[in-house]
Design an enzyme around this catalytic site. Structure first.
Site, short mmCIF file in Angstrom:
data_model
loop_
_atom_site.label_atom_id
_atom_site.label_comp_id
_atom_site.label_asym_id
_atom_site.label_seq_id
_atom_site.Cartn_x
_atom_site.Cartn_y
_atom_site.Cartn_z
N LYS A 146 0.94 0.25 15.04
CA LYS A 146 2.34 0.16 15.44
C LYS A 146 2.69 -1.06 16.30
CE LYS A 146 3.98 3.44 13.30
NZ LYS A 146 3.91 2.73 12.05
N PRO A 164 -4.31 0.84 18.71
CA PRO A 164 -4.05 0.34 17.35
C PRO A 164 -4.18 1.36 16.24
CG PRO A 164 -6.15 -0.48 18.15
CD PRO A 164 -5.52 0.25 19.29
N TYR A 186 3.80 6.69 10.01
CA TYR A 186 2.95 5.55 9.65
C TYR A 186 3.76 4.46 8.94
CZ TYR A 186 -1.36 3.09 8.45
OH TYR A 186 -2.35 2.15 8.36
N HIS A 196 0.85 -1.20 0.00
CA HIS A 196 0.00 0.00 0.00
C HIS A 196 0.88 1.24 0.00
CE1 HIS A 196 -4.28 -1.31 1.30
NE2 HIS A 196 -3.76 -2.15 0.44
N TYR A 250 -9.37 5.87 7.13
CA TYR A 250 -9.48 6.33 8.52
C TYR A 250 -10.48 7.48 8.53
CZ TYR A 250 -5.22 3.73 9.81
OH TYR A 250 -4.30 2.75 10.07
#
Ligand code: RFL
Ligand code: PHB
Length: 385
Positions: free
Chosen positions: A290, A286, A378, A72, A198
């Protein structure tokens, strides 16, 4: 029984450490209190940073991940009725992440370890630990047994015994619990979108992730103490429609659970001959994906230190282990906290607080600097040299 490194827990941390040590000719014994089927089916994380991908390849466990994992290159943020894509490669000098489930990572590592590794004992529960003598007592096949080692590594997760074996006066705990939980489902339905979504919404956070081209992993923010039985499948899908601002294709729900959220760090990550790695030492919510990645980074650092010790007799890297890991751990604790605070709605949240969240999301959508801060964290900060 005697071994060089005794490893408690066959989650990603313990299994990856055993492989890295095995490949360097260092023997270990892994003991796991649950059975193999349970460990392989436990639904958890799904996103691997580049450093985790590299560590799995270095351990010889990358073949199926490279075939079935889905690279991704960004995520979608949804807020205030619109969508914004954060493009990772352009913001990080080419980095991305891999969607490959923790269940699959664990299956791959177990298969390798059983094929040509050291002992991996299932239904073997560590019951006591002598930190100074590096002795682990455990129960296996109905008998109390003892393992002596040069070093013990507690990879036994948040509810294990290793952290508690460090005397209270020798450790400090930093902790925060959050006033909300996640309701997570696994569904036989194609992913909502080709990247993760998100979503910020005044009804609460939602996340659309995936496990494969035909399996979705979806989460909704819910109040602490929520009973999953109060969320029949239809109610979950209806709520996802509203919070995501689009209508995911629906399919049979095959797993449903409520996950509480906390940040926790225990320092230092070493006491005498005991090292702590992964969730045994630290937990993050979460939201930033990580947890699994921090566990992999800890054991990559520890394996390197043990290999140096074995090859040269120098304990220098072992002595630096805790400080080396904690610097990176705190960066991830901060990122996970910030991303959680940015996207969730606190009970009774003021309109002022919501406007601040939206203005920060707007900043990420319009400033490459703000977006790069998210993208770098990220996709994962580099491992220390
Ligand atoms: P694990 O995976 O918890 O493995 C620890 C292992 O130790 C065993 N054990 C013992 N064995 C022998 N003797 C004893 N006395 C023992 N006590 C415990 C346990 O049975 C277990 O097999 O820790 P590890 O290896 O450090 O790996 C960490 C990751 O698993 C964890 O950080 C992530 O899964 C966190 N996490 C998530 N992270 C994400 O990035 N994204 C997610 O979506 C996500 N979902 C989750 C999660 C963690 C969860 N837990 C721990 C409640 C969902 C859940 C439910
Ligand atoms: C998941 O796929 O389970 C997942 C992905 C991203 C997160 C958390 C969980 O931030």
């Amino acid at each position: 029984m005697h071994t060089t490194v005794g490893i408690i827990g066959a989650g990603p941390a313990g299994l990856l450490l055993a492989r890295l040590l095995h490949n360097a000719g260092i023997d270990s014994v892994v003991m796991e209190r649950r059975d193999r089927g349970y460990v392989e089916q436990r639904q958890r994380a799904g996103i691997l940073e580049q450093a985790t991908v590299d560590a799995l390849r270095a351990a010889g466990a990358g073949a199926r991940m490279d075939r079935d994992g889905i690279p991704h290159h960004g995520i979608e943020l949804r807020f205030g009725g619109r969508a914004h894509r954060v493009d990772f490669p352009s913001l990080t000098g080419g980095r991305g992440v891999m969607v490959y489930a923790q269940t699959e990572v664990v299956k791959d590592l177990i298969a390798l370890q059983l094929a040509d590794g050291g002992p991996l004992l299932f239904e073997a529960e560590a019951t006591g630990l002598d930190v100074d003598g590096a002795v682990v007592r455990y129960r296996h096949e109905g008998r109390e047994q003892t393992l002596t080692c040069e070093y013990v590594v507690g990879c036994d997760g948040f509810h294990g015994i290793a952290r508690g074996a460090v005397p209270e006066g020798a450790r400090t705990t930093y902790e925060r619990t959050y006033p909300y939980s996640w309701l997570g489902i696994l569904a036989e339905a194609p992913p909502v979108h080709d990247e993760l979504i998100y979503a910020h919404s005044e009804r609460g956070f939602a996340l659309a992730s995936m496990r494969s081209p035909s399996v979705s992993r979806l989460y909704l923010q819910v109040p602490n103490g929520t009973d999953p039985a109060d969320w029949p499948d239809e109610r979950i899908w209806d709520e996802l429609d509203v919070r995501l601002g689009r209508r995911p294709e629906r399919g049979p729900v095959t797993a449903k659970a409520v996950l509480p959220m906390r940040s926790h760090v225990t320092e230092p990550m070493r006491h005498g001959r005991l090292f702590l790695a992964g969730d045994a030492a630290h937990i993050v919510p979460p939201t930033g994906a990580k947890g699994l990645n921090l566990a992999a980074a800890d054991v990559a650092v520890l394996a390197r230190a043990l290999i140096r010790w074995r090859e040269t007799g120098s304990a220098e890297l072992l002595d630096a282990y805790s400080d080396t890991c904690l610097r990176r751990v705190w960066q991830a604790v901060h990122f996970s906290y910030s991303m959680t605070a940015l996207l969730h709605t606190e009970p009774g949240q003021s309109a002022f607080a919501t406007r601040l969240q939206l203005s920060q999301l707007e900043r990420i959508a319009t400033s490459p600097h703000a977006a790069a801060e998210l993208a770098e964290n990220y996709t994962g900060l580099p491992l220390p040299d």
